[in-house]
Design a protein around this motif. Structure first.
Motif, mmCIF file in Angstrom:
data_model
loop_
_atom_site.group_PDB
_atom_site.id
_atom_site.type_symbol
_atom_site.label_atom_id
_atom_site.label_comp_id
_atom_site.label_asym_id
_atom_site.label_seq_id
_atom_site.Cartn_x
_atom_site.Cartn_y
_atom_site.Cartn_z
ATOM 1 N N LYS A 1 0.927 -1.435 -0.028
ATOM 2 C CA LYS A 1 0.064 -0.168 -0.170
ATOM 3 C C LYS A 1 0.910 1.044 0.381
ATOM 4 O O LYS A 1 1.908 1.751 1.019
ATOM 5 N N VAL A 2 0.655 2.068 -0.608
ATOM 6 C CA VAL A 2 1.083 3.528 -0.916
ATOM 7 C C VAL A 2 1.044 4.704 -0.823
ATOM 8 O O VAL A 2 -0.611 5.029 -1.428
ATOM 9 N N GLU A 3 1.292 5.659 -0.367
ATOM 10 C CA GLU A 3 0.265 6.823 0.462
ATOM 11 C C GLU A 3 1.358 8.154 0.159
ATOM 12 O O GLU A 3 2.414 7.827 -0.101
ATOM 13 N N PRO A 4 0.224 9.357 0.042
ATOM 14 C CA PRO A 4 1.301 10.435 -0.035
ATOM 15 C C PRO A 4 1.702 10.432 1.679
ATOM 16 O O PRO A 4 1.376 10.093 1.840
ATOM 17 N N LEU A 5 2.954 11.364 1.463
ATOM 18 C CA LEU A 5 3.400 11.660 2.996
ATOM 19 C C LEU A 5 2.517 12.296 3.799
ATOM 20 O O LEU A 5 0.891 13.171 3.436
ATOM 21 N N ALA A 6 2.038 11.603 4.842
ATOM 22 C CA ALA A 6 0.979 12.455 5.814
ATOM 23 C C ALA A 6 1.325 14.068 6.580
ATOM 24 O O ALA A 6 2.921 14.053 6.540
ATOM 25 N N ASN A 7 0.843 14.730 6.920
ATOM 26 C CA ASN A 7 0.306 15.580 7.679
ATOM 27 C C ASN A 7 1.422 16.648 6.432
ATOM 28 O O ASN A 7 1.540 18.268 6.591
ATOM 29 N N PHE A 8 0.580 15.786 5.386
ATOM 30 C CA PHE A 8 0.746 17.308 3.926
ATOM 31 C C PHE A 8 -0.765 17.501 3.046
ATOM 32 O O PHE A 8 -1.042 16.411 3.264
ATOM 33 N N CYS B 1 6.656 12.098 12.265
ATOM 34 C CA CYS B 1 5.796 13.385 13.838
ATOM 35 C C CYS B 1 4.381 13.247 13.922
ATOM 36 O O CYS B 1 3.222 13.780 13.512
ATOM 37 N N PRO B 2 3.624 13.079 14.911
ATOM 38 C CA PRO B 2 2.495 12.942 16.040
ATOM 39 C C PRO B 2 1.915 14.363 15.187
ATOM 40 O O PRO B 2 1.007 14.337 15.854
ATOM 41 N N GLN B 3 3.378 15.159 16.492
ATOM 42 C CA GLN B 3 2.922 16.158 16.941
ATOM 43 C C GLN B 3 2.281 17.353 15.913
ATOM 44 O O GLN B 3 1.761 18.357 15.700
ATOM 45 N N MET B 4 3.603 17.644 14.394
ATOM 46 C CA MET B 4 2.869 17.617 13.346
ATOM 47 C C MET B 4 1.140 17.295 13.005
ATOM 48 O O MET B 4 0.387 18.593 12.493
ATOM 49 N N GLY B 5 0.642 16.142 13.520
ATOM 50 C CA GLY B 5 -0.892 16.308 12.642
ATOM 51 C C GLY B 5 -1.789 17.166 14.288
ATOM 52 O O GLY B 5 -2.825 17.487 13.349
ATOM 53 N N LEU B 6 -1.150 17.126 14.840
ATOM 54 C CA LEU B 6 -1.540 18.003 16.509
ATOM 55 C C LEU B 6 -1.842 19.083 16.292
ATOM 56 O O LEU B 6 -2.664 20.428 16.482
ATOM 57 N N ASN B 7 -0.447 20.096 16.402
ATOM 58 C CA ASN B 7 -0.138 21.297 15.435
ATOM 59 C C ASN B 7 0.299 21.278 14.057
ATOM 60 O O ASN B 7 1.822 21.367 14.020
ATOM 61 N N PRO B 8 -0.323 22.242 13.477
ATOM 62 C CA PRO B 8 0.111 21.645 11.769
ATOM 63 C C PRO B 8 1.800 23.701 12.138
ATOM 64 O O PRO B 8 2.446 23.268 10.684
ATOM 65 N N LEU B 9 1.121 24.432 12.950
ATOM 66 C CA LEU B 9 1.777 25.235 13.055
ATOM 67 C C LEU B 9 3.453 25.053 13.750
ATOM 68 O O LEU B 9 3.815 26.242 13.390
ATOM 69 N N PHE B 10 3.761 23.555 14.328
ATOM 70 C CA PHE B 10 4.733 23.535 14.954
ATOM 71 C C PHE B 10 6.003 23.237 13.867
ATOM 72 O O PHE B 10 5.672 23.261 13.229
ATOM 73 N N THR B 11 7.268 23.929 13.898
ATOM 74 C CA THR B 11 8.355 24.166 13.644
ATOM 75 C C THR B 11 8.686 22.507 12.523
ATOM 76 O O THR B 11 9.516 22.789 11.593
ATOM 77 N N GLY B 12 8.752 21.976 13.367
ATOM 78 C CA GLY B 12 9.491 20.438 12.521
ATOM 79 C C GLY B 12 10.320 20.183 13.419
ATOM 80 O O GLY B 12 12.047 20.822 13.373
#
Length: 249
Positions: free
Chosen positions: A90-97, A160-171
């Motif tokens: 199964k192939v999917e695009p990068l999450a959180n984008f 990164c699970p935090q990117m899913g919760l807070n898209p403003l996270f610098t990363g």
């Protein structure tokens, strides 16, 4: 060509025509030497020319072909069908984008965050040429070398699970690259990066799951960069009570 086949399930989405993403299934020849990028190229050339994905160098250098393969962020060019055969993949695009189309994601937010930490040496170019080159000892190079290996593939953002919760996270990658230049003895941009790295959506938003470091294809350790910046930020805060200006890096 081999008589064996393998099934590739790909998350498809065209925002101009589709209400929501859905999976498309393709049965392709199983070639032991094929990477996922080879498989996608076969599908596009032979089965469905509308399939969209990014790629460039095929050597795990450019970072273009990041995608989620069986739930794990990976580079398509260094992921091989033989590691999954005979099971379906199964192939999917990068999450959180946001998805632009199929496996292509919108990286504009990542680029803006990357620019915010000024990922380049500040002030070094102001040194007069007649003073010669900036020399570093192996120890000085060793401080930042691993963080300079980042290829901006964005796999760590997908993990990164935090990117899913807070898209403003610098990363993770952006902080690691800012840290790379802060550790460089030729650089004088620490104060200019502090507002981003130590800000509300900087290192203190990280909950230190550490998956970002696990998925990095270049063995960069962004989780370590984040923790080192938390320590530096704490030291700066403590020194601010003792000194009129923040402690030097």
């Amino acid at each position: 060509m081999s008589n064996k086949t393998i099934t590739i399930e790909i998350l498809r989405y065209n925002p101009e025509t589709d209400e929501k993403p859905g999976y498309g299934s393709f049965e392709i020849p199983y070639i032991e030497a094929w990477s996922m990028l080879d498989a996608l190229e076969y599908i596009k050339d032979e089965l469905d020319s509308s399939l969209s994905y990014r790629w460039s160098c095929r050597m795990a250098v450019c970072g273009s072909c990041g995608m989620v393969i069986n739930g794990r962020p990976k580079l398509g060019c260094e992921t091989f069908l033989r590691d999954y055969y005979p099971n379906a993949i199964k192939v999917e695009p990068l999450a959180n984008f946001p998805i632009e189309r199929d496996l292509v994601v919108d990286a504009e937010d990542f680029i803006n965050k990357l620019e915010s930490v000024k990922p380049y040496i500040i002030n070094a170019m102001e040194k007069p040429v007649e003073e010669g080159v900036n020399k570093q000892t192996p120890e000085q190079l060793g401080l930042y070398k691993q963080f300079s290996m980042c290829i901006n593939c964005m796999l760590c953002y997908s993990a990164c699970p935090q990117m899913g919760l807070n898209p403003l996270f610098t990363g993770p990658a952006v902080i690691a690259l800012g840290h790379r230049y802060n550790l460089d003895s030729r650089d004088e941009g620490y104060d200019q990066r502090t507002e981003v790295i130590q800000g509300k959506n900087g290192v203190w938003s990280c909950t230190f799951v550490g998956y970002c470091s696990e998925v990095c294809p270049k063995n960069v350790d962004p989780a370590a960069a984040i923790n080192q910046n938390k320590l530096q930020g704490s030291q700066d805060w403590a020194l601010s009570f003792l000194m009129p200006r923040k402690g030097a890096k």
